[in-house]
Design a protein around this motif. Structure first.
Motif: not given
Ligand code: SAH
Length: 356
Positions: A28-30, A35-37, A49-53, A84-88, A114-117, A119-121, A154-158
């Motif tokens: 996921l994070h390389d 994947f998230y790079a 596709i996630t709920a906000p999309e 947490l993990g804001p996606g797009r 909070v965004e690890a990637s 590219a997504l930031e 945090a939506n679809e983050f955990l």
């Molecule tokens: N919340 C968003 C996206 C969910 S996808 C939505 O609902 O559309 C997961 C998101 O979490 C991606 O932005 C991914 O890059 C980020 N992410 C995954 N693991 C992470 C970590 N350990 N720390 C910070 N961000 C992370």
């Protein structure tokens, strides 16, 4: 085998088998091939596709939920809104649109994504260029300053956090590891030595072949968030697909181009996720001294927050989109209504948050 799989295989040849958690973190994070790079992981063109999309209403309601909880907790003059993990960046964009109706909350609030990637930031920065409030970015949760009430979504983050799997054998619980076969392909193999692991009793009696999946990363994170909320006030809203920890089973999956994919086949090219164990998360939040409301189905939660009324208003303003809006609401509340669940974490004596 793609180049990341080859790299992982070399690592295993050099140092021995790796856990599923270690594999997930690399896949996921390389920095180069994770994947998230890449920027195209989420959304209509991405893997899932996630709920906000699906509908702007999702983010709008979550934003207003935060403002209402802030108000119920006495409208503290300074607060922090964290995604947490804001996606797009769609959820936060919609939340901020909803929050135009709660300017006092916005004025009191610092926004942190909070965004690890990286590219997504970048994508989030583009989308949130015209944000009505200043936003700052950090790479991980532990970089979020803790000194004021916290309102966290945090939506679809955990589900993206690393898990480990243990399989019941005649020797006891053995961890499922990843190693290489004769052709140097990645493959699963059980660790020979059992661990002293004790799954929670509500999973039921262990049988031969039972799989116990657990995410210490998710539990530690939720305990930490709950600790901050106990200390400074606020609330966290965690939305994800998952279960209540009542049975054994494996849920780790790979998704690529909206289709199920082989878990080990294309690391970095497929999303990896696992169902969230809400019982374990509630337990973790409880350890920190917080109160947990839920889990509640996403459908019931969104209906309680007024998704119906908001959809009607939106349709009245955009009559040509009426059908599309109705479909999106149905998807969020029916198709995703039960599998997706919501828990809220608050201080013990705070008023019950809306929707629960
Ligand atoms: N919340 C968003 C996206 C969910 S996808 C939505 O609902 O559309 C997961 C998101 O979490 C991606 O932005 C991914 O890059 C980020 N992410 C995954 N693991 C992470 C970590 N350990 N720390 C910070 N961000 C992370």
């Amino acid at each position: 085998m793609n180049s990341l799989a080859q790299r992982i295989a070399r690592m295993i040849r050099a140092d021995g088998p790796i856990s599923i958690a270690a594999f997930m973190t690399i896949a996921l994070h390389d920095r180069k091939a994770g994947f998230y790079a890449t920027r195209e992981s989420i959304g209509a063109r991405g893997a899932f596709i996630t709920a906000p999309e699906i509908s702007q209403i999702f983010g709008e309601l979550l934003g207003l939920w935060c403002a209402q909880v802030w108000c119920d907790q006495g409208a503290p003059p300074s607060a922090r809104l964290v995604d947490l993990g804001p996606g797009r960046g769609v959820l936060m964009t919609d939340a901020l649109r909803g929050l135009r109706r709660a300017p006092e909350f916005l004025a009191a609030t610092e926004i942190v994504l909070v965004e690890a990637s990286p590219a997504l930031e970048g994508l989030q920065r583009e989308r949130l260029r015209d944000s009505p409030a200043p936003i700052c970015w950090v790479r991980q949760w532990t970089d979020v300053q803790q000194d004021r009430p916290l309102f966290l979504v945090a939506n679809e983050f955990l589900d993206a956090l690393a898990i480990r799997q243990f399989v019941m054998t005649e020797r006891g619980w053995c961890e499922r590891m990843i190693t290489t076969d004769e052709q140097d392909r990645l493959t699963f193999a059980l660790a020979p030595m059992p661990t002293s692991l004790q799954p929670p009793p509500q999973r039921g009696a262990a049988y031969r072949g039972a799989v116990y999946e657990t995410s210490s990363a998710a539990e530690a994170l939720v305990e930490d968030i709950a600790g901050a909320i106990v200390q400074y006030g606020g609330a966290a809203l965690l939305v994800d697909y998952g279960h209540e920890g009542g049975a054994f089973g494996e849920t780790l999956q790979a998704v690529s181009g909206h289709e199920r994919a082989d878990i080990l086949g294309l690391p970095g090219q497929a999303d990896l996720s696992a169902h969230v164990d809400f019982a374990a998360l509630a337990h973790a939040a409880g350890r920190a001294g917080a109160r947990v409301c839920g889990p509640l189905g996403q459908g019931a939660f969104l209906r309680a927050l007024g998704i119906g009324a908001r959809a009607e208003k939106l349709s009245a303003a955009n009559p040509h989109r009426k059908e599309e809006i109705a479909k999106a609401v149905e998807r969020l509340t029916e198709e995703m209504g039960e599998l997706f669940k919501v828990i809220a974490i608050t201080p013990v004596h705070a008023p019950r948050p809306p929707g629960f």
